[in-house]
Design a protein around this motif. Sequence first.
Motif, short mmCIF file in Angstrom:
data_model
loop_
_atom_site.label_atom_id
_atom_site.label_comp_id
_atom_site.label_asym_id
_atom_site.label_seq_id
_atom_site.Cartn_x
_atom_site.Cartn_y
_atom_site.Cartn_z
N GLU A 46 -11.63 -16.71 14.91
CA GLU A 46 -11.21 -15.96 15.50
C GLU A 46 -11.37 -14.36 15.22
O GLU A 46 -10.64 -14.38 13.48
N THR A 47 -11.58 -13.41 16.48
CA THR A 47 -10.79 -12.31 15.42
C THR A 47 -10.14 -11.13 16.59
O THR A 47 -10.47 -11.27 17.57
N LYS A 48 -8.99 -10.14 16.81
CA LYS A 48 -7.86 -9.63 17.33
C LYS A 48 -8.52 -7.80 17.08
O LYS A 48 -8.13 -7.95 15.62
N ASN A 49 -8.77 -7.35 17.75
CA ASN A 49 -8.45 -5.75 17.72
C ASN A 49 -9.35 -5.51 16.52
O ASN A 49 -9.30 -4.54 15.91
N ASP A 73 -12.64 -3.05 17.72
CA ASP A 73 -11.76 -3.66 18.57
C ASP A 73 -12.35 -4.34 19.00
O ASP A 73 -13.29 -5.36 19.77
N ILE A 74 -12.69 -5.56 18.28
CA ILE A 74 -14.21 -6.44 17.69
C ILE A 74 -13.03 -8.47 18.36
O ILE A 74 -12.03 -8.16 17.51
N ASN A 75 -13.19 -8.35 20.09
CA ASN A 75 -11.97 -9.75 19.43
C ASN A 75 -13.41 -10.78 20.39
O ASN A 75 -13.95 -10.79 21.07
N LEU A 76 -12.57 -11.91 19.58
CA LEU A 76 -14.38 -12.58 19.02
C LEU A 76 -13.53 -14.24 18.86
O LEU A 76 -12.73 -14.01 18.42
N ARG A 77 -14.33 -15.04 19.45
CA ARG A 77 -14.22 -16.59 18.77
C ARG A 77 -15.41 -17.08 18.56
O ARG A 77 -16.17 -17.18 19.61
N ILE A 78 -15.48 -17.72 17.66
CA ILE A 78 -16.63 -18.80 17.77
C ILE A 78 -15.89 -20.17 17.36
O ILE A 78 -14.94 -20.03 16.29
N GLY A 95 -6.18 -5.01 12.45
CA GLY A 95 -7.03 -5.95 13.65
C GLY A 95 -7.35 -6.97 12.65
O GLY A 95 -6.92 -6.86 11.37
N GLU A 96 -7.14 -8.54 13.28
CA GLU A 96 -7.04 -9.41 12.32
C GLU A 96 -8.35 -10.28 11.91
O GLU A 96 -9.24 -10.60 12.91
N GLU A 118 -6.27 -19.12 10.33
CA GLU A 118 -5.11 -19.17 9.36
C GLU A 118 -5.66 -17.18 8.58
O GLU A 118 -7.06 -16.80 8.86
N ASN A 119 -4.33 -15.54 8.89
CA ASN A 119 -5.31 -15.02 8.73
C ASN A 119 -5.86 -14.28 7.81
O ASN A 119 -4.47 -14.63 6.10
N ILE A 120 -6.84 -14.28 7.01
CA ILE A 120 -6.97 -13.56 5.43
C ILE A 120 -6.30 -13.25 5.05
O ILE A 120 -6.39 -13.07 4.07
N GLU A 121 -5.75 -11.90 5.72
CA GLU A 121 -5.88 -11.35 5.67
C GLU A 121 -4.51 -11.60 4.69
O GLU A 121 -3.09 -10.47 3.77
N ASP A 122 -3.29 -12.41 4.94
CA ASP A 122 -2.54 -12.49 4.36
C ASP A 122 -2.42 -13.55 3.12
O ASP A 122 -1.69 -14.16 2.15
N LEU A 123 -3.24 -13.49 2.73
CA LEU A 123 -4.25 -14.45 1.91
C LEU A 123 -4.21 -13.29 0.35
O LEU A 123 -4.36 -12.19 0.14
N ASP A 124 -3.87 -14.18 -1.10
CA ASP A 124 -3.60 -13.42 -1.99
C ASP A 124 -4.96 -14.00 -2.50
O ASP A 124 -5.92 -14.41 -2.46
N GLU A 125 -5.33 -12.21 -3.62
CA GLU A 125 -6.75 -12.52 -4.30
C GLU A 125 -7.45 -14.72 -4.49
O GLU A 125 -8.46 -14.11 -4.34
N GLU A 126 -6.15 -14.78 -5.46
CA GLU A 126 -6.98 -16.27 -5.43
C GLU A 126 -7.24 -17.29 -4.59
O GLU A 126 -7.96 -18.27 -4.82
#
Length: 224
Positions: free
Chosen positions: A3-6, A23-28, A60-61, A67-75
């Motif tokens: 899923e993407t949000k904006n 602004d891609i809003n997408l759900r696969i 955007g997300e 799970e928002n992948i921006e919240d993940l650390d590099e590992e």
Amino acid sequence: MIETKNLTKIYKRGGSEVIGVKDINLRIEDGEFVSVIGPSGSGKSTLLHLLGGLDKPTYGEVLIDGENIEDLDEEDLCRLRRDKIGFVFQDFNLIPTINAIENVVISRIPTGVPPEMVERGVNLLSYFRMEDRLDHLPTQLSGGQQQRVAIARALINTPHIVLADEPTGELDSKSGDEIVHLMRKMNEMEGVTFVIVTHDLNVSNKTDRVIQIHDGEIVKDSKK
């Protein structure tokens, strides 16, 4: 599920800004077989790289299984890419100094390759009619054979998602058709979600859903 949000990516080039996607809003959903089409420079590959965590959005997300992948650390991001996402590229990206089966299991070499992983690699290559090419170097393989190795590599960790960027772009039409057929089979047999970026309408016509991008925005999203 993806899923993407904006989702937006803006590149800085000199003193100007260039929009990659906007602004891609997408759900696969899980198990979909999707193509993303559009002219050169429309944002197709940018979108794919953002979905796979290979690039970061300006804002955007991107959510993988919620799970928002921006919240993940590099590992954790590396672990997500290794365990949940497989990548297939136009130019194969095989390591020229190791053979086919070694290229397939390459992601596990740093920590040791368990016997069951080698067995899965052999089974995948055998399914792709490559059982007599296990010990061949990439230079000893045709383009279609190299792409089969690349797809087996993408599937080795039993990912939920495979992101393919112009996977038939370097192949003749017959080899390209065979590659799409193999991806479809793995979609059906193992329930893998495929998102395929392509400029080839022959490829997109074989998918169940076609997302069309123009100037970084989705202009059409159609299911068959």
